[in-house]
Write an enzyme that holds these catalytic residues in place. Sequence first.
Site, PDB file in Angstrom:
ATOM      1  N   HIS A  73      42.714  37.422  36.211  1.00  0.00           N
ATOM      2  CA  HIS A  73      41.600  36.484  36.365  1.00  0.00           C
ATOM      3  C   HIS A  73      41.140  36.358  37.815  1.00  0.00           C
ATOM      4  O   HIS A  73      40.034  35.875  38.072  1.00  0.00           O
ATOM      5  CB  HIS A  73      41.960  35.107  35.783  1.00  0.00           C
ATOM      6  CG  HIS A  73      42.894  34.297  36.622  1.00  0.00           C
ATOM      7  ND1 HIS A  73      44.255  34.220  36.387  1.00  0.00           N
ATOM      8  CD2 HIS A  73      42.676  33.509  37.707  1.00  0.00           C
ATOM      9  CE1 HIS A  73      44.818  33.415  37.267  1.00  0.00           C
ATOM     10  NE2 HIS A  73      43.877  32.972  38.086  1.00  0.00           N
ATOM     11  N   SER A 118      47.425  31.969  42.485  1.00  0.00           N
ATOM     12  CA  SER A 118      47.491  32.909  41.373  1.00  0.00           C
ATOM     13  C   SER A 118      47.704  34.336  41.877  1.00  0.00           C
ATOM     14  O   SER A 118      47.001  34.804  42.770  1.00  0.00           O
ATOM     15  CB  SER A 118      46.199  32.851  40.560  1.00  0.00           C
ATOM     16  OG  SER A 118      46.038  31.597  39.963  1.00  0.00           O
ATOM     17  N   ASP A 170      47.676  38.743  31.846  1.00  0.00           N
ATOM     18  CA  ASP A 170      46.919  38.294  33.019  1.00  0.00           C
ATOM     19  C   ASP A 170      47.403  38.996  34.281  1.00  0.00           C
ATOM     20  O   ASP A 170      47.504  38.391  35.345  1.00  0.00           O
ATOM     21  CB  ASP A 170      47.006  36.774  33.179  1.00  0.00           C
ATOM     22  CG  ASP A 170      45.976  36.247  34.183  1.00  0.00           C
ATOM     23  OD1 ASP A 170      44.940  36.916  34.376  1.00  0.00           O
ATOM     24  OD2 ASP A 170      46.212  35.191  34.802  1.00  0.00           O
TER      25      ASP A 170
END
Length: 395
Positions: A134, A237, A164
Amino acid sequence: MKHAAGLLGFIARFAILGLALAFVVSLLWPASGERLRERFGLASAAPTTLPAVAAGSTEPTLSYADAVARAAPSVVNIYANKTVTEQALRMYTDPLMQRLFGGMPAGPAYKRREQSLGSGVIVSADGYVLTNNHVIANADDIQVLLYDGRVAQAKLVGADPETDLAVLKIAATNLPVAHFRSHASVRPGDVVLAIGNPFGLNQTVTMGIVSAIGRQLSSSSPEDFIQTDAAINLGNSGGALVDAQGNLVGINTLLIGKAANAEGIGFAIPMDSAKKVLDQIVDTGHVVRGWLGADYTFVPVAADSGLPAAARGVLVSEVYPGGPAAAAGIQPHDILLRIGKDDIADPADLRRHEAALKPGSRVAVSGLRNGAPFRLSVTIAQRPSVLPDSSSLDG
């Protein structure tokens, strides 16, 4: 009587004189008492050694600086730029019209540049970097800022939306590579550190513990996650989750925030799973997983059944029409106990087993149907990127 009183007085004066003499001796020769105790075998126990303390401090020093120094150089900042097309809208002045129709175009569409922040981890000396999908999704330009200040252009090698994860490649030399540790040895309660680039503040370290392992964020996903209370914020992230020695145990992926009334619930992709994704993407550019074509749940055990609470196996809850399980004859409410040569522990265990199987291969599945044993052979298919709509499933 007088004789007894005189004797007691003599003893008292003698004791007082002895104490006074001992006091004088202790003042003149302080170590003499210890030597006498040693001579008669009455030496006192050795004093307890206290932990070393920092200068000016009264508390023992505890630091994870060595772990950070070992892990931090392999963590990078990622800046993913993409072009976004937007349309200006003219809103109605009438609130009712605005609620019914929204707005109307107020000129031609225009394009603008948008940048997303994230983190990544260098996982090989030849320039492969792991990050979250993402972070770089739909990006047309990806820049990587290294720990030593160098900036490198990154190329997307491949991505796996299911975990992811994404793999980037940069052209650079003398790259610091993360030290891997299998998440199988990670336990709830272990101290972990999250290293990343939150809110563009550059490299930041937060500390917490492993809250749980084997978490599944989707009931149909074969992947599991490490749950941690180490702070993971926007920009973290794709960064590193490391242990107290600086070994990489996971790739940080998401945080359940205060909007959901949650506090300290973050997730990381275990390195065992991340390494499999990395290897497949580097070899083929994509990830292939096996698929049985069914959904499962835990085997229900009545409280008064006398069976252990954690009964082994899974209960088939749904079978996808036209899938491998349906073709082999597996039915809803079947209990599956074994796949190939391995016992099935629970639904997550079976999903990991089927994902590891090669599409086109055949595997034996055995279990119970209405209490009677059965054994079937299933031809594994490739797991589709989008599973069929559950509304089309058999009852």
